[in-house]
Design an enzyme around this catalytic site. Sequence first.
Site, short mmCIF file in Angstrom:
data_model
loop_
_atom_site.label_atom_id
_atom_site.label_comp_id
_atom_site.label_asym_id
_atom_site.label_seq_id
_atom_site.Cartn_x
_atom_site.Cartn_y
_atom_site.Cartn_z
N ASP A 47 0.82 -1.22 0.00
CA ASP A 47 0.00 0.00 0.00
C ASP A 47 0.85 1.27 0.00
O ASP A 47 2.03 1.25 0.37
CB ASP A 47 -0.95 0.02 1.20
CG ASP A 47 -0.20 0.05 2.53
OD1 ASP A 47 0.76 -0.74 2.68
OD2 ASP A 47 -0.58 0.83 3.41
N GLU A 58 0.36 -1.22 5.49
CA GLU A 58 1.43 -0.81 6.39
C GLU A 58 1.25 0.63 6.84
O GLU A 58 1.53 0.98 7.99
CB GLU A 58 2.78 -0.97 5.69
CG GLU A 58 4.00 -0.73 6.58
CD GLU A 58 4.48 0.73 6.59
OE1 GLU A 58 5.36 1.07 7.39
OE2 GLU A 58 3.94 1.55 5.79
N ASP A 96 12.03 -1.03 3.08
CA ASP A 96 11.11 0.08 3.33
C ASP A 96 11.83 1.21 4.06
O ASP A 96 11.52 1.55 5.19
CB ASP A 96 9.91 -0.41 4.15
CG ASP A 96 8.86 0.67 4.36
OD1 ASP A 96 8.90 1.66 3.62
OD2 ASP A 96 8.02 0.51 5.25
#
Length: 478
Positions: free
Chosen positions: A77, A144, A168
């Site tokens: 996402d 997330e 990330d």
Amino acid sequence: MNIGAIEPKEPLRFFREICAIPHGSRNTDAIADYCVRFAEKRGLFCLRDRNNNVIIKKPAADGYEDKPSLILQGHLDMVCEKEPDAVIDMMREGLSLKSDGEYIFAEGTTLGADDGIAVAMMLAILDSGTIAHPALECVFTSDEEIGMIGAAALSTASLTGKTMLNLDSEDEGVFTVSCAGGATVTCTLPVSRERKQGTVCEIIVDGLLGGHSGVEINLGRANANRLLARALDFASQKQPIRIISIAGGLKDNAIPARSAARILVDDAEKISALFSQFDLILKHETASCDPDVKISLRVLGDETETVMSEKSTSDVLSFLLLAPNGVQEMSREIDGLVESSLNLGILDCGAESLTASFSVRSSVSSRKEMMIRQLCRLTALFGGSIAREGDYPAWEYRKDSPLRERMERIFLEQYGYAPKIEAIHAGLECGIFSGRIEGLDCVSCGPQLEGIHTPREKMSISSLQRFWKFVLEVLKES
């Protein structure tokens, strides 16, 4: 510039495909479908759960069969923010990608390189027949950005790896090895309404920089929801105000850059003068951190409106002014690290209630609970209640990390300088995984991204090129 001609071509090919699919938080069905089709087409093991988490496994390349499995992880996402004049429905439409030769960005919206580039890189690795690597377990988590809901619900039973590379991160040359825990807390206050005649005005606070409530909470950037409450309170001290509606922010973990309210007043001219006065106050206060802040008022006309009662208007302003927000404690162990903070990210109201959603973060679990109790106690004073979701644990620093040591050596060889090893105040899914996989050795890293969670988000092309080469070498030596 034609993005298709930019290196590395394979990760960017998948990134373009991802960006064509709407994939904001709570809108990940289509992107999860895409990942499943990708795996099925290539005959790879694929597992998808009801939360749209996807796990894709690939056997080791030739010569790596005796090496332990490696977990690669990123999230599906993105934060969907856009400029006020951007004509796009981010729930249904893909992004319009642009490049100036130095950066890749999206026209009028967030880019979603946080964390779309991680997804694209993993897909490129899974797709390749020439990249050297041990057995791979690629984990694509959902939601997330709204409290790591996907990772929190993910079963790790099918994962065998004890080493994980999380992709990330948005600062090239920085290896993150520890992070804060957190939760989303939504406070709901009851409001009563009545019919009243007067002049309807709209007040807007905007022009703020906003940003990530973990990474950038210590930069002193103003919160539009808080400034709007202050502006309304400032004016209400000299002129009666009734709130009709109030709303600001889209994500609890993004510092809101815009907030607006509709109010009913007796004298629009005097109210306008008061807001102009407060606008000057804010410009003075925020000159160094938010120089473009502005308060604007528009008179909509005389109406008989359903407004909050005098008491409810007072309660709402009192709550918004008294609620804790921003940095609460700095770390006593690590210089410059925020230990605990809150961010009033979303403000909204309906016919019978006001809701305020906070992102609560701390690397000390007892302080996280204390801040949540503060919100609970404060909300209860006004007859309201709280709900909490998306709890995630802190990720503690591991002194003995073969993965970190290997990555440090490779980075030094390729870049010519040592990477920075740091802990961050933002939450990472690494905390959830390290809490469930005993002995997990994990490091988070990524290419250079700027302005994440805002329409100014952009990704450095040269950084991506260097980082892609780095990741391939880490796989080769794993």
